[in-house]
Write an enzyme that holds these catalytic residues in place. Structure first.
Site, PDB file in Angstrom:
ATOM      1  N   LYS A  85       5.560  -5.270   4.833  1.00  0.00           N
ATOM      2  CA  LYS A  85       6.852  -5.334   4.113  1.00  0.00           C
ATOM      3  C   LYS A  85       7.529  -3.971   4.128  1.00  0.00           C
ATOM      4  O   LYS A  85       6.875  -2.927   4.235  1.00  0.00           O
ATOM      5  CB  LYS A  85       6.677  -5.829   2.681  1.00  0.00           C
ATOM      6  CG  LYS A  85       5.822  -4.937   1.745  1.00  0.00           C
ATOM      7  CD  LYS A  85       6.564  -3.785   1.101  1.00  0.00           C
ATOM      8  CE  LYS A  85       5.636  -2.781   0.435  1.00  0.00           C
ATOM      9  NZ  LYS A  85       6.181  -1.484   0.189  1.00  0.00           N
ATOM     10  N   ASP A 137       1.529  -5.794  -4.701  1.00  0.00           N
ATOM     11  CA  ASP A 137       2.270  -6.321  -3.550  1.00  0.00           C
ATOM     12  C   ASP A 137       1.630  -7.573  -2.950  1.00  0.00           C
ATOM     13  O   ASP A 137       2.171  -8.151  -2.001  1.00  0.00           O
ATOM     14  CB  ASP A 137       2.351  -5.251  -2.446  1.00  0.00           C
ATOM     15  CG  ASP A 137       3.175  -4.043  -2.862  1.00  0.00           C
ATOM     16  OD1 ASP A 137       3.971  -4.157  -3.814  1.00  0.00           O
ATOM     17  OD2 ASP A 137       3.015  -2.973  -2.234  1.00  0.00           O
TER      18      ASP A 137
HETATM   19  O1  C5P Z   1      -0.942  -2.479  -7.746  1.00  0.00           O
HETATM   20  P1  C5P Z   1      -1.518  -1.523  -6.768  1.00  0.00           P
HETATM   21  O2  C5P Z   1      -3.011  -1.373  -6.907  1.00  0.00           O
HETATM   22  O3  C5P Z   1      -1.099  -1.761  -5.359  1.00  0.00           O
HETATM   23  O4  C5P Z   1      -0.911  -0.113  -7.151  1.00  0.00           O
HETATM   24  C1  C5P Z   1      -1.415   1.080  -6.605  1.00  0.00           C
HETATM   25  C2  C5P Z   1      -0.973   2.227  -7.470  1.00  0.00           C
HETATM   26  O5  C5P Z   1       0.436   2.418  -7.347  1.00  0.00           O
HETATM   27  C3  C5P Z   1      -1.227   2.066  -8.948  1.00  0.00           C
HETATM   28  O6  C5P Z   1      -2.521   2.498  -9.291  1.00  0.00           O
HETATM   29  C4  C5P Z   1      -0.167   2.957  -9.553  1.00  0.00           C
HETATM   30  O7  C5P Z   1      -0.565   4.323  -9.493  1.00  0.00           O
HETATM   31  C5  C5P Z   1       0.987   2.805  -8.587  1.00  0.00           C
HETATM   32  N1  C5P Z   1       1.962   1.782  -9.027  1.00  0.00           N
HETATM   33  C6  C5P Z   1       2.773   2.074 -10.100  1.00  0.00           C
HETATM   34  N2  C5P Z   1       3.686   1.154 -10.520  1.00  0.00           N
HETATM   35  C7  C5P Z   1       3.813  -0.029  -9.879  1.00  0.00           C
HETATM   36  C8  C5P Z   1       2.984  -0.351  -8.775  1.00  0.00           C
HETATM   37  C9  C5P Z   1       2.057   0.592  -8.372  1.00  0.00           C
HETATM   38  O8  C5P Z   1       2.698   3.160 -10.686  1.00  0.00           O
HETATM   39  N3  C5P Z   1       4.718  -0.912 -10.294  1.00  0.00           N
END
Ligand code: C5P
Length: 333
Positions: free
Chosen positions: A21, A152
């Protein structure tokens, strides 16, 4: 999510294909006490795919080939392993010996590139294991399970173009006309998503008045409440890339550029060679360039390659379908 006639390959293998994406809008609000930032984003799936094949096995193992294979964890921290385990738990398979699975990941989406490659592999593992185990989870259940694995993952299941709210996991499909031609420029190193969000917070704190930068509730510095760009949505409905290009935005771009200043050269090269829009993809460091049509995308890809500002260049189109089953030989069914 696209469902096709389930086809099993050799020895009961099931393969799913899943897109990368880019974010056409990525507006980042304040960091909440749970560490996540409130987002308004427009996801757009593009035709760069990973493939994940699963087979029954006594225990769960991962084999990974392709882009960045040496940097991805192959144990329990692997997002595809976590997704398979979460599906096994949610559908009551754990304890019945059916959750062991050999997971083969063929990566074309670079790792730590801002293209949601890890989330894509988790989404593909969900779709493939759901079929392998005949677990019967609905698309909604898969999205709910996926949201526990990564923000995601639900979008990688859905594909197309969609507005994401919350952490990015609350999705609404967007109305989009036509297809869009992109050039993606891969950088030499990766960027860890948490580092880029943290850099975004630091930049904001350094610019804010001291009183606004100091918060007591465990959250981040003040940030404007993110809002969907209705002009961008109208441009996407019109199907005119020339209208879409100037409206691409990414609040994480200054942070990504602060961590990898060399990306400025890639963005400048794309603009100079006729990109309608030039933007860091998600948390970066991949840069995404929108072209007027397929021919101009090819010219742009050649020019960016010649400029020597990145590791590799690919030409893709969007919107692409979300995670779906393919036949055992890896061809779309
Ligand atoms: O959700 P995911 O594990 O992919 O997110 C990875 C990191 O990206 C999270 O640990 C956080 O530090 C950051 N993140 C965030 N806010 C979001 C999505 C991700 O701060 N909405």
């Amino acid at each position: 999510m696209t469902h096709v006639t389930p086809i099993r390959g050799p020895a009961g293998a099931v393969t799913a294909r899943v897109p990368a994406k880019v974010n056409l809008q990525l507006s980042v609000g304040r960091r909440a006490a749970d560490g996540y930032h409130d987002l308004v984003t427009v996801f757009h799936a593009v035709s760069l795919f990973d493939e994940v094949t699963v087979r029954r096995a006594d225990r769960t193992t991962v084999v990974l080939t392709g882009e960045g294979g040496s940097t991805v964890p192959l144990g329990p921290a692997n997002l595809a392993v976590r997704a398979a385990a979460a599906l096994a738990r949610a559908t009551g398979r754990r304890g019945r010996g059916a959750e062991g699975v050999l997971i083969e990941i063929r990566k074309r989406i670079p790792v730590a590139a801002g293209l949601a490659g890890g989330s894509a592999d988790a989404a593909a593992a969900l779709v493939a294991c759901n079929e392998l185990w005949r677990a019967g989870a609905s698309p909604e259940q898969l999205r709910d399970i996926g949201a526990q694995i990564g923000s995601d993952v639900p979008f990688a299941l859905v594909g197309g173009t969609a507005v994401g709210l919350g952490r990015g996991e609350r999705l609404t499909r967007a109305l989009v006309s036509g297809s869009y031609h992109w050039v993606l420029a891969f950088a030499s190193g990766g960027l860890a998503t948490p580092d880029v969000y943290a850099a975004c917070d630091r930049l904001r704190a350094s610019r804010a008045p001291v009183s606004a930068a100091q918060t007591t509730d465990g959250g981040g510095p003040e940030a404007p409440t993110p809002k969907l760009d209705t002009e961008l949505m109208s441009a996407l409905r019109s199907g005119d890339p020339a209208a879409v290009g100037p409206l691409l935005t990414n609040d994480l771009q200054p942070a990504a550029l602060s961590l990898q200043p060399v990306l400025r050269r890639a963005l400048a090269a794309g603009r100079e060679h006729g990109a309608l829009g030039a933007i860091v993809s998600g948390s970066g460091p991949t840069c995404a360039f929108l072209a007027a049509d397929v021919g101009r995308a090819r010219d742009l890809a050649v020019a960016i390659t010649g400029a020597g500002v990145c590791r590799a260049v690919v030409q893709v189109t969007g919107p692409a379908a979300g995670a779906c089953l393919v036949d055992g030989a890896g061809r779309g069914a």
